[in-house]
Design a protein around this motif. Sequence first.
Motif: not given
Length: 220
Positions: A56, A67, A94, A97, A101, A106-109, A122, A129-130
């Motif tokens: 990350e 996750l 974002q 997000w 939530q 959960q959210l990741v890119s 970032k 989010f990660p």
Amino acid sequence: MSLQEKLDAFKADFESKAPKQAVEVMHRATAELIASGQAAQALKAGAVAPSFTLPEADGGSVASSDLLTRGPLVLSFYRGVWCPYCNIELAALQEAWPVMQATGAQLVSISPQSLANGRKAKIDKQIAFPMLSDAGGRVADAFGLRFRLPDDLIDLYRGFGVDLPLINEDRSWTLPMPARFVVGQDGIIAYAEVSPDYTRRPDPADLLPVLKRLQGSIAA
């Protein structure tokens, strides 16, 4: 303004100023990728999502299995910090997000760019989010998203100063097609949207009915 409206506005402005030949190269590359049918071969709803552990941007690593113990998982595959369309999409994610939530998701890119470039993205977009680095595009490949850029597009990107081997720390000149997946806690893909045309992305709001349905199934 929807995400796609923002992308369309950027595209219209860019193409009105860019050299005609450059625009033609981009359009041709997109048309060839669409015609290849690769997007149709990517993983779809109902398939088992590949598990992964990736570094990350802020340090440490993130495992999809961890996750998924917390809730459904939204995966957003994007090209990198150098891509303005991806940056517009990151800002939209974002913004959405907190609503995601609230459903327990959960959210990741995920992108092939280096961790340093992930940190830059970032910070620049103030992403909470990660943001994960998929070195060599191995996870993107497992989802059926990874492809090699055509030679004329590589030459064009080089002319624009987009040095993907440097940005991604990988000499392959490959990228993922932008894509969005929702994975249920059972590991099954509940939603899949793949965009062989990188200027077109689904709105984050499109995910909410899926996330609320998964939230309801957990509550039941």
